[in-house]
Motif scaffolding. Structure first.
Motif, PDB file in Angstrom:
ATOM      1  N   ASN A 311     102.704  23.242 -31.214  1.00 47.50           N
ATOM      2  CA  ASN A 311     101.597  22.675 -30.443  1.00 47.50           C
ATOM      3  C   ASN A 311     101.042  21.436 -31.135  1.00 47.50           C
ATOM      4  O   ASN A 311     100.755  20.420 -30.503  1.00 47.50           O
ATOM      5  CB  ASN A 311     100.493  23.715 -30.264  1.00 47.50           C
ATOM      6  CG  ASN A 311      99.749  23.555 -28.955  1.00 47.50           C
ATOM      7  OD1 ASN A 311     100.318  23.732 -27.886  1.00 47.50           O
ATOM      8  ND2 ASN A 311      98.470  23.222 -29.026  1.00 47.50           N
ATOM      9  N   MET A 312     100.924  21.523 -32.459  1.00 53.66           N
ATOM     10  CA  MET A 312     100.420  20.395 -33.241  1.00 53.66           C
ATOM     11  C   MET A 312     101.354  19.197 -33.128  1.00 53.66           C
ATOM     12  O   MET A 312     100.914  18.040 -33.096  1.00 53.66           O
ATOM     13  CB  MET A 312     100.307  20.844 -34.697  1.00 53.66           C
ATOM     14  CG  MET A 312      99.371  20.025 -35.545  1.00 53.66           C
ATOM     15  SD  MET A 312      97.629  20.479 -35.335  1.00 53.66           S
ATOM     16  CE  MET A 312      97.007  18.961 -34.618  1.00 53.66           C
ATOM     17  N   LYS A 313     102.644  19.467 -33.020  1.00 57.30           N
ATOM     18  CA  LYS A 313     103.633  18.387 -32.886  1.00 57.30           C
ATOM     19  C   LYS A 313     103.403  17.602 -31.597  1.00 57.30           C
ATOM     20  O   LYS A 313     103.497  16.371 -31.579  1.00 57.30           O
ATOM     21  CB  LYS A 313     105.052  18.979 -32.906  1.00 57.30           C
ATOM     22  CG  LYS A 313     106.157  17.934 -32.865  1.00 57.30           C
ATOM     23  CD  LYS A 313     107.534  18.600 -32.928  1.00 57.30           C
ATOM     24  CE  LYS A 313     108.645  17.557 -32.844  1.00 57.30           C
ATOM     25  NZ  LYS A 313     109.997  18.183 -32.856  1.00 57.30           N
ATOM     26  N   VAL A 314     103.071  18.310 -30.523  1.00 51.44           N
ATOM     27  CA  VAL A 314     102.807  17.632 -29.247  1.00 51.44           C
ATOM     28  C   VAL A 314     101.499  16.845 -29.334  1.00 51.44           C
ATOM     29  O   VAL A 314     101.409  15.713 -28.829  1.00 51.44           O
ATOM     30  CB  VAL A 314     102.769  18.623 -28.073  1.00 51.44           C
ATOM     31  CG1 VAL A 314     102.501  17.894 -26.762  1.00 51.44           C
ATOM     32  CG2 VAL A 314     104.075  19.403 -27.984  1.00 51.44           C
ATOM     33  N   VAL A 315     100.483  17.413 -29.962  1.00 50.93           N
ATOM     34  CA  VAL A 315      99.221  16.692 -30.160  1.00 50.93           C
ATOM     35  C   VAL A 315      99.489  15.375 -30.888  1.00 50.93           C
ATOM     36  O   VAL A 315      99.015  14.306 -30.475  1.00 50.93           O
ATOM     37  CB  VAL A 315      98.208  17.554 -30.951  1.00 50.93           C
ATOM     38  CG1 VAL A 315      96.996  16.717 -31.361  1.00 50.93           C
ATOM     39  CG2 VAL A 315      97.754  18.753 -30.133  1.00 50.93           C
ATOM     40  N   ASP A 316     100.254  15.438 -31.961  1.00 53.67           N
ATOM     41  CA  ASP A 316     100.603  14.222 -32.712  1.00 53.67           C
ATOM     42  C   ASP A 316     101.334  13.224 -31.823  1.00 53.67           C
ATOM     43  O   ASP A 316     101.111  12.009 -31.902  1.00 53.67           O
ATOM     44  CB  ASP A 316     101.487  14.573 -33.912  1.00 53.67           C
ATOM     45  CG  ASP A 316     100.712  15.173 -35.072  1.00 53.67           C
ATOM     46  OD1 ASP A 316      99.490  15.376 -34.932  1.00 53.67           O
ATOM     47  OD2 ASP A 316     101.327  15.443 -36.119  1.00 53.67           O
ATOM     48  N   ALA A 317     102.234  13.731 -30.968  1.00 55.52           N
ATOM     49  CA  ALA A 317     103.031  12.850 -30.104  1.00 55.52           C
ATOM     50  C   ALA A 317     102.158  12.144 -29.069  1.00 55.52           C
ATOM     51  O   ALA A 317     102.395  10.974 -28.742  1.00 55.52           O
ATOM     52  CB  ALA A 317     104.134  13.649 -29.412  1.00 55.52           C
ATOM     53  N   VAL A 318     101.139  12.839 -28.560  1.00 56.36           N
ATOM     54  CA  VAL A 318     100.220  12.219 -27.599  1.00 56.36           C
ATOM     55  C   VAL A 318      99.467  11.070 -28.268  1.00 56.36           C
ATOM     56  O   VAL A 318      99.313   9.983 -27.692  1.00 56.36           O
ATOM     57  CB  VAL A 318      99.235  13.264 -27.026  1.00 56.36           C
ATOM     58  CG1 VAL A 318      98.128  12.574 -26.213  1.00 56.36           C
ATOM     59  CG2 VAL A 318      99.963  14.274 -26.160  1.00 56.36           C
ATOM     60  N   VAL A 319      99.023  11.303 -29.497  1.00 56.29           N
ATOM     61  CA  VAL A 319      98.319  10.245 -30.246  1.00 56.29           C
ATOM     62  C   VAL A 319      99.249   9.055 -30.487  1.00 56.29           C
ATOM     63  O   VAL A 319      98.878   7.895 -30.252  1.00 56.29           O
ATOM     64  CB  VAL A 319      97.792  10.786 -31.589  1.00 56.29           C
ATOM     65  CG1 VAL A 319      97.176   9.662 -32.422  1.00 56.29           C
ATOM     66  CG2 VAL A 319      96.774  11.896 -31.368  1.00 56.29           C
ATOM     67  N   GLN A 320     100.464   9.343 -30.941  1.00 55.45           N
ATOM     68  CA  GLN A 320     101.434   8.281 -31.202  1.00 55.45           C
ATOM     69  C   GLN A 320     101.746   7.498 -29.927  1.00 55.45           C
ATOM     70  O   GLN A 320     101.821   6.268 -29.931  1.00 55.45           O
ATOM     71  CB  GLN A 320     102.718   8.875 -31.788  1.00 55.45           C
ATOM     72  CG  GLN A 320     103.771   7.830 -32.142  1.00 55.45           C
ATOM     73  CD  GLN A 320     105.074   8.465 -32.626  1.00 55.45           C
ATOM     74  OE1 GLN A 320     105.146   9.675 -32.861  1.00 55.45           O
ATOM     75  NE2 GLN A 320     106.107   7.646 -32.764  1.00 55.45           N
ATOM     76  N   SER A 321     101.922   8.215 -28.822  1.00 54.08           N
ATOM     77  CA  SER A 321     102.225   7.577 -27.550  1.00 54.08           C
ATOM     78  C   SER A 321     101.108   6.637 -27.122  1.00 54.08           C
ATOM     79  O   SER A 321     101.353   5.512 -26.674  1.00 54.08           O
ATOM     80  CB  SER A 321     102.457   8.632 -26.461  1.00 54.08           C
ATOM     81  OG  SER A 321     102.546   8.030 -25.187  1.00 54.08           O
ATOM     82  N   SER A 322      99.870   7.092 -27.259  1.00 57.28           N
ATOM     83  CA  SER A 322      98.737   6.259 -26.884  1.00 57.28           C
ATOM     84  C   SER A 322      98.679   5.006 -27.751  1.00 57.28           C
ATOM     85  O   SER A 322      98.430   3.899 -27.253  1.00 57.28           O
ATOM     86  CB  SER A 322      97.435   7.049 -27.014  1.00 57.28           C
ATOM     87  OG  SER A 322      96.318   6.268 -26.641  1.00 57.28           O
ATOM     88  N   ASN A 323      98.921   5.175 -29.044  1.00 54.63           N
ATOM     89  CA  ASN A 323      98.882   4.034 -29.962  1.00 54.63           C
ATOM     90  C   ASN A 323      99.989   3.026 -29.664  1.00 54.63           C
ATOM     91  O   ASN A 323      99.782   1.810 -29.747  1.00 54.63           O
ATOM     92  CB  ASN A 323      98.995   4.510 -31.409  1.00 54.63           C
ATOM     93  CG  ASN A 323      97.752   5.250 -31.878  1.00 54.63           C
ATOM     94  OD1 ASN A 323      96.664   5.075 -31.320  1.00 54.63           O
ATOM     95  ND2 ASN A 323      97.894   6.078 -32.900  1.00 54.63           N
TER      96      ASN A 323
END
Length: 330
Positions: A311-323
């Motif tokens: 779940n944390m991996k997806v959270v990180d990916a959402v942040v990276q995607s937005s950036n």
């Protein structure tokens, strides 16, 4: 054999004092015996109000108590991993609030510590997973009642612009994605029973507070999609809708299920709609008891740490995607 797990509570956090502790005190397998705060007065006040036998004025002092078997960690997000590791080192089982850490790398430290203490149980406290409603929803989807699962939409919001609130402090893991968006990511992973293949997200950052006050995302799974929106400066609302080729399921108040009345899900197939009702239930009581039972019987916890890391991996990916303003491939 131990009949009840003796719990110690790390801090007098609002979620613990108002929701989790009273619920666990109603459990069959859980007994709350101690609470800690950095303020002796706060610890004594909480213990008195909740009928807890022991109060201490430091977290380490609580971990050192021989009468404590397991700890519940509702500390701010940036303290989840460190104090959960200290609890393992003190020989205590750990139920840690979500999200498990500030990012995957942070959460992995706890996973590694747990691996070096194999006799101790560690679980992330996604309480909604323990409500009978969600187990029924998963069963209906897995049994093909709505046909082929195609998409899951999740929405979770509330209004809080208090600059002193921990949820509005970016350096300690505040923001809508960390606080409530993690639910919107957990749900489709649970329902699809798999991990997304790619993720995209868009975050709106509060110019004063520095936290994301609005985040939307899309998860692409091998068999469908999931979309979500979470926000911390909008009207309170929460809902999950699951769509299949032959039907749909709506889950009202999916995360903060009421504890004083029966709950429902709404199943629609074609022109027929059925409201399925569930007896009054406190998901925090269920969570505490399911974890405690795993401790007593030495069986796996209901939700393994691997799930928390995923779940944390997806959270990180959402942040990276937005950036990066791009899809993040897995």
């Amino acid at each position: 054999m131990m009949q009840k797990v003796r719990w110690g509570i790390l801090s007098t956090a609002k979620i613990g004092v108002e929701k989790v502790i009273p619920a666990m005190q109603q459990g069959t397998y859980s007994e709350v015996v101690a609470i800690a705060s950095r303020s002796a007065g706060k610890a004594q006040e909480a213990a008195g109000a909740l009928g807890i036998e022991t109060s201490v004025s430091s977290y380490q002092e609580l971990l050192d108590l021989a009468e404590v078997d397991a700890i519940y960690n509702p500390l701010p997000n940036h303290l989840h991993v460190d104090w959960s590791i200290k609890a393992l080192q003190a020989g205590k089982h750990v139920l840690c609030e979500k999200p498990l850490g500030l990012n995957v790398a942070d959460a992995q430290r706890l996973q590694e510590a747990a691996a070096s203490h194999p006799k101790l149980k560690v679980m992330e406290a996604f309480m909604y997973r323990h409500h009978p409603r969600w187990r029924k929803v998963k069963e209906l989807v897995d049994n093909g009642v709505v046909g082929t699962l195609q998409t899951v939409h999740s929405f979770f919001s509330y209004y809080n612009d208090d600059p002193d609130n921990i949820r509005n402090k970016p350096d300690i893991g505040g923001g809508s994605l960390m606080d409530i968006g993690c639910y919107c990511i957990s749900v489709p992973r649970f329902i699809f029973g798999s991990e997304p293949t790619k993720v995209t997200g868009a975050m709106e950052v509060d110019p004063t507070l520095g936290i994301d006050r609005l985040t939307s995302g899309m998860l692409q799974f091998a068999g469908g999609t999931a979309t979500f929106t979470c926000g911390t400066q909008m009207a309170p609302h929460q809902k999950v809708t699951i769509m299949g080729s032959e039907g749909k399921i709506k889950i009202p108040m999916p995360f903060n299920a009421p504890v004083d009345r029966p709950t429902t899900i709404v199943l629609t197939k074609g022109s027929e709609t059925e409201e399925i009702s569930f007896e009054t239930c406190n998901q925090y009581t269920a969570q505490g008891d399911r974890f405690s039972k795993a401790v007593i019987e030495d069986t796996p916890v209901p939700t393994p740490l691997d799930d928390a890391l995923a779940n944390m991996k997806v959270v990180d990916a959402v942040v990276q995607s937005s950036n990066e303003e791009a899809w993040i491939q897995y």
